[in-house]
Design a protein around this motif. Structure first.
Motif, PDB file in Angstrom:
ATOM      1  N   PRO A 186     -12.177  26.869  51.557  1.00  0.00           N
ATOM      2  CA  PRO A 186     -13.112  26.097  52.398  1.00  0.00           C
ATOM      3  C   PRO A 186     -14.411  25.728  51.684  1.00  0.00           C
ATOM      4  CG  PRO A 186     -12.135  27.872  53.678  1.00  0.00           C
ATOM      5  CD  PRO A 186     -11.689  28.075  52.260  1.00  0.00           C
ATOM      6  N   ASP A 187     -14.962  26.642  50.879  1.00  0.00           N
ATOM      7  CA  ASP A 187     -16.208  26.330  50.168  1.00  0.00           C
ATOM      8  C   ASP A 187     -15.987  25.247  49.116  1.00  0.00           C
ATOM      9  OD1 ASP A 187     -17.304  28.336  51.677  1.00  0.00           O
ATOM     10  OD2 ASP A 187     -17.379  29.808  50.061  1.00  0.00           O
ATOM     11  N   LYS A 188     -14.912  25.348  48.373  1.00  0.00           N
ATOM     12  CA  LYS A 188     -14.604  24.335  47.361  1.00  0.00           C
ATOM     13  C   LYS A 188     -14.380  22.975  48.021  1.00  0.00           C
ATOM     14  CE  LYS A 188     -12.244  27.906  44.617  1.00  0.00           C
ATOM     15  NZ  LYS A 188     -13.182  28.120  43.516  1.00  0.00           N
ATOM     16  N   ASN A 189     -13.634  22.965  49.119  1.00  0.00           N
ATOM     17  CA  ASN A 189     -13.369  21.703  49.820  1.00  0.00           C
ATOM     18  C   ASN A 189     -14.654  21.086  50.357  1.00  0.00           C
ATOM     19  OD1 ASN A 189     -10.677  22.033  49.269  1.00  0.00           O
ATOM     20  ND2 ASN A 189     -10.073  22.555  51.350  1.00  0.00           N
ATOM     21  N   HIS A 190     -15.556  21.923  50.849  1.00  0.00           N
ATOM     22  CA  HIS A 190     -16.837  21.403  51.344  1.00  0.00           C
ATOM     23  C   HIS A 190     -17.632  20.773  50.198  1.00  0.00           C
ATOM     24  CE1 HIS A 190     -20.409  20.775  53.616  1.00  0.00           C
ATOM     25  NE2 HIS A 190     -21.063  21.839  53.180  1.00  0.00           N
ATOM     26  N   ALA A 191     -17.589  21.400  49.017  1.00  0.00           N
ATOM     27  CA  ALA A 191     -18.288  20.827  47.856  1.00  0.00           C
ATOM     28  C   ALA A 191     -17.705  19.461  47.500  1.00  0.00           C
ATOM     29  CB  ALA A 191     -18.194  21.784  46.669  1.00  0.00           C
ATOM     30  N   TRP A 192     -16.387  19.322  47.547  1.00  0.00           N
ATOM     31  CA  TRP A 192     -15.775  18.022  47.290  1.00  0.00           C
ATOM     32  C   TRP A 192     -16.235  16.993  48.320  1.00  0.00           C
ATOM     33  CZ3 TRP A 192     -13.816  16.346  43.032  1.00  0.00           C
ATOM     34  CH2 TRP A 192     -13.173  17.202  42.140  1.00  0.00           C
ATOM     35  N   GLU A 193     -16.347  17.398  49.571  1.00  0.00           N
ATOM     36  CA  GLU A 193     -16.781  16.454  50.611  1.00  0.00           C
ATOM     37  C   GLU A 193     -18.210  15.990  50.368  1.00  0.00           C
ATOM     38  OE1 GLU A 193     -15.954  18.948  53.928  1.00  0.00           O
ATOM     39  OE2 GLU A 193     -13.778  18.751  53.657  1.00  0.00           O
ATOM     40  N   LEU A 194     -19.084  16.916  49.950  1.00  0.00           N
ATOM     41  CA  LEU A 194     -20.458  16.518  49.606  1.00  0.00           C
ATOM     42  C   LEU A 194     -20.477  15.535  48.445  1.00  0.00           C
ATOM     43  CD1 LEU A 194     -22.227  20.000  49.845  1.00  0.00           C
ATOM     44  CD2 LEU A 194     -22.481  18.088  51.442  1.00  0.00           C
ATOM     45  N   LEU A 195     -19.634  15.789  47.446  1.00  0.00           N
ATOM     46  CA  LEU A 195     -19.571  14.892  46.287  1.00  0.00           C
ATOM     47  C   LEU A 195     -19.022  13.524  46.688  1.00  0.00           C
ATOM     48  CD1 LEU A 195     -19.922  14.436  43.260  1.00  0.00           C
ATOM     49  CD2 LEU A 195     -17.677  15.477  42.904  1.00  0.00           C
ATOM     50  N   CYS A 196     -17.995  13.509  47.521  1.00  0.00           N
ATOM     51  CA  CYS A 196     -17.423  12.228  47.958  1.00  0.00           C
ATOM     52  C   CYS A 196     -18.446  11.395  48.721  1.00  0.00           C
ATOM     53  CB  CYS A 196     -16.197  12.478  48.843  1.00  0.00           C
ATOM     54  SG  CYS A 196     -14.743  13.064  47.941  1.00  0.00           S
ATOM     55  N   GLU A 197     -19.246  12.051  49.544  1.00  0.00           N
ATOM     56  CA  GLU A 197     -20.254  11.330  50.334  1.00  0.00           C
ATOM     57  C   GLU A 197     -21.297  10.679  49.434  1.00  0.00           C
ATOM     58  OE1 GLU A 197     -21.860  14.168  53.042  1.00  0.00           O
ATOM     59  OE2 GLU A 197     -19.995  14.399  54.167  1.00  0.00           O
ATOM     60  N   VAL A 198     -21.809  11.423  48.461  1.00  0.00           N
ATOM     61  CA  VAL A 198     -22.844  10.849  47.609  1.00  0.00           C
ATOM     62  C   VAL A 198     -22.246   9.782  46.689  1.00  0.00           C
ATOM     63  CG1 VAL A 198     -22.743  12.487  45.663  1.00  0.00           C
ATOM     64  CG2 VAL A 198     -24.927  11.445  46.304  1.00  0.00           C
ATOM     65  N   LYS A 199     -20.976   9.932  46.305  1.00  0.00           N
ATOM     66  CA  LYS A 199     -20.334   8.912  45.465  1.00  0.00           C
ATOM     67  C   LYS A 199     -20.233   7.585  46.215  1.00  0.00           C
ATOM     68  CE  LYS A 199     -17.800   7.233  42.024  1.00  0.00           C
ATOM     69  NZ  LYS A 199     -17.158   6.035  42.571  1.00  0.00           N
ATOM     70  N   GLN A 200     -19.888   7.616  47.466  1.00  0.00           N
ATOM     71  CA  GLN A 200     -19.804   6.380  48.251  1.00  0.00           C
ATOM     72  C   GLN A 200     -21.175   5.716  48.346  1.00  0.00           C
ATOM     73  OE1 GLN A 200     -18.006   7.900  51.844  1.00  0.00           O
ATOM     74  NE2 GLN A 200     -15.947   7.316  51.184  1.00  0.00           N
ATOM     75  N   CYS A 201     -22.219   6.524  48.521  1.00  0.00           N
ATOM     76  CA  CYS A 201     -23.577   5.967  48.554  1.00  0.00           C
ATOM     77  C   CYS A 201     -23.945   5.369  47.200  1.00  0.00           C
ATOM     78  CB  CYS A 201     -24.580   7.052  48.943  1.00  0.00           C
ATOM     79  SG  CYS A 201     -24.387   7.687  50.628  1.00  0.00           S
ATOM     80  N   ALA A 202     -23.577   6.047  46.129  1.00  0.00           N
ATOM     81  CA  ALA A 202     -23.873   5.536  44.783  1.00  0.00           C
ATOM     82  C   ALA A 202     -23.158   4.219  44.543  1.00  0.00           C
ATOM     83  CB  ALA A 202     -23.471   6.573  43.735  1.00  0.00           C
TER      84      ALA A 202
END
Length: 551
Positions: A446-462
């Motif tokens: 769950p912690d690793k998956n949450h980190a991926w979700e945070l990264l995916c969100e900022v990538k879309q903004c970038a």
């Protein structure tokens, strides 16, 4: 004749704070004093030994950053700043706190207990802490000067202790280090770090080693391309809520191009081979490796087992599956031999360990006289568990190999060419890494998956900002550079309850700081979730200073 192919992988993630540029952890510096000089020294003293050495560009960039600090004395690492501080009685409280927190992070049986002055510093700290809340106030500036000095001395390589520099004299002095002592140590650090990249380049130029590379910031490329590949070896793997990492293919391509540019710039040649971060491969990633012009890549026996069956042989090179363009050769490491060095032999006498390894190699040679023996592992993280940083193990091992006419050491490019006629076609590639043959160390928790979700969100903004024609070139470069840092595999490695809580917390915080800084670059508010730790807490006790790869 048996052919033995070592690959020593050198990597440390980017420990620099994204906004200040200051180093939050000293591991790149400390490994650059302890392990990279020793590994070069072993090869220089045994010129008959050939091998492949892999450097990740983000590590080389940090070594160069340290060289700049040592040349300009503009300190961005607190350890160097404390060491060079003229009057230790006037050290800032933040530096005192940092040093007390960090300066005993090492494998105590081999790096602390052998040195009585270092032990006394530890015991004194334990005593004053046991008294009352004000106990630390009794520690003098001299205590901090000695502690910073001993922390560096404990992390100095055996080749430096045996060399002509000041390290042996300082260890003999033991304490009460004056400014002149500490300045001599700072000067020695500068000489060692400035010489590292040229030393390895010289070994490569004379043909003793092959230098290979890894995608620039050590990304877990198969997952950047497709989260779903985690289920190829682990069908029940829980995936992040995000459907995937947008634009992963172009990001992997950028990491590959940066790695090739780094290699040409620092070593004067284009790398032929690629060691993927964590030995992690997938079919889609293989295509990109081939398209980038690499001639070989590698992974581990677990990946081969999942891909070609339990009887598949690591003793032959493998040709990429038919749907992969070009003529890419794959190597799969012998996990048994690699893990003996990485995890078992540290508990043995060096000569006994070297003799045992040689007997294992001879046995393999007898079973397959023309076989290839691929031994791949970290070239830095195991040695702190060895007495004398593995000095006697390597000395006896390399000498034994040089004397044995039935065993030849060679680089992986030489192995690809010399064993080309023995290649077998890989029927398919099941995505995995050198840890268990799966990708479970980086996704599914769950912690690793949450980190991926945070990264995916900022990538879309970038992506939205980068698509805006109004963004200037300087801003674009800053965004892409910081995004590459955020894509490192190391953030996901550390999250989970099997790592030391102090390390988990440090990596968790730095990952969130990087993402938060990326939002600032984008001119967007960072989500409030970044104010809270991702990790639910590490569980393992703190022992050594850095990650010890579960290879």
């Amino acid at each position: 004749m048996a052919d033995l192919a070592f690959l020593w992988h050198m990597h440390q993630p980017d420990y620099r704070h994204p906004e200040t540029g200051h180093f939050t952890l000293p591991w790149a510096l400390l490994h650059a004093l302890k392990d990279y000089p020793d590994m070069a020294s072993h090869l220089e003293r045994h010129p008959a030994i050939r091998c492949t050495v892999n450097f990740v560009p983000v590590l080389l960039a940090q070594i160069e950053d340290y060289c700049d600090q040592l040349a300009t004395r503009q300190w961005r690492d607190p350890l160097l700043r404390i060491l060079a501080w003229p009057n230790p009685d006037q050290l800032e409280q933040a530096d005192r706190d940092w040093l007390l927190d960090m300066a005993f992070r090492c494998h105590a049986p081999t790096m602390l207990e052998p040195f009585a002055p270092y032990r006394r510093l530890r015991d004194l700290l334990a005593f004053v802490r046991s008294q009352d809340a004000d106990g630390l106030a009794y520690l003098s500036g001299q205590y901090y000067a000695d502690l910073a000095t001993w922390y560096v001395l404990a992390w100095s390589g055996e080749s430096l202790r045996r060399g002509p520099g000041p390290i042996a004299a300082l260890m003999a002095k033991g304490g009460n280090f004056e400014l002149a002592d500490r300045e001599a140590l700072v000067s020695e650090i500068g000489k060692v770090l400035k010489g590292l990249i040229p030393r390895y380049r010289a070994l490569a130029d004379r043909g003793q080693i092959e230098l290979s590379c890894t995608p620039a910031h050590h990304p877990l490329a198969p997952l950047l391309l497709d989260f779903g590949v985690a289920r190829e070896a682990q069908p029940d793997c829980q995936l992040p809520a995000a459907p995937g990492y947008a634009g992963g293919r172009s990001r992997v391509e950028a990491h590959l191009q940066l790695a090739q540019h780094s290699h040409r710039q620092r070593f004067g040649q284009t790398p032929k081979g690629l060691w993927p971060a964590e030995g992690a491969l997938s079919t889609a990633f293989l295509r990109q490796i081939a398209d980038a012009g690499f001639t070989w890549t590698a992974s581990s026996q677990g990946v081969l087992r999942h891909s070609a069956g339990p009887g598949a042989d690591t003793g032959v090179p493998w040709q990429a599956p038919e749907d992969i363009p070009g003529d890419l050769t794959l190597f799969f490491r012998n996990e048994h031999l690699s893990d003996l060095i990485g995890f078992e032999y540290a508990r043995w006498h060096g000569r006994d360990a070297a003799a045992h390894f040689m007997s294992e190699v001879v046995t393999l040679h007898e079973r397959a006289p023309e076989g290839l023996i691929p031994v791949f592992l970290d070239g830095e993280n195991a040695w702190e568990y060895y007495p004398y940083n593995g000095w006697y193990f390597f000395n006896d091992l390399y000498e034994s190999l040089a004397r044995n006419p039935a065993i030849r050491t060679l680089t992986l490019s030489e192995a690809a060419e010399g064993h080309r006629h023995r290649r077998q076609r890989l029927p398919r590639l099941v995505a995995g890494s050198w840890v268990y043959g799966t990708l479970s160390t980086w996704i599914g928790n769950p912690d690793k998956n949450h980190a991926w979700e945070l990264l995916c969100e900022v990538k879309q903004c970038a992506d939205r900002v980068l698509e805006n024609a109004a963004a200037d070139a300087g801003q674009r470069q800053q965004i892409v550079t910081l995004l590459a840092v955020c894509e490192s595999s190391d953030w996901f490695w550390w999250l989970g309850d099997y790592n030391a809580s102090e390390s988990v917390s440090a990596f968790d915080r730095l990952f969130r700081d990087n993402i938060r800084a990326l939002y600032r670059l984008l001119g967007l508010p960072a989500p409030s979730s970044l104010d809270h730790p991702i990790s639910r807490g590490g569980g393992a006790p703190e022992s050594g200073g850095t990650m010890r790869r579960a290879t």
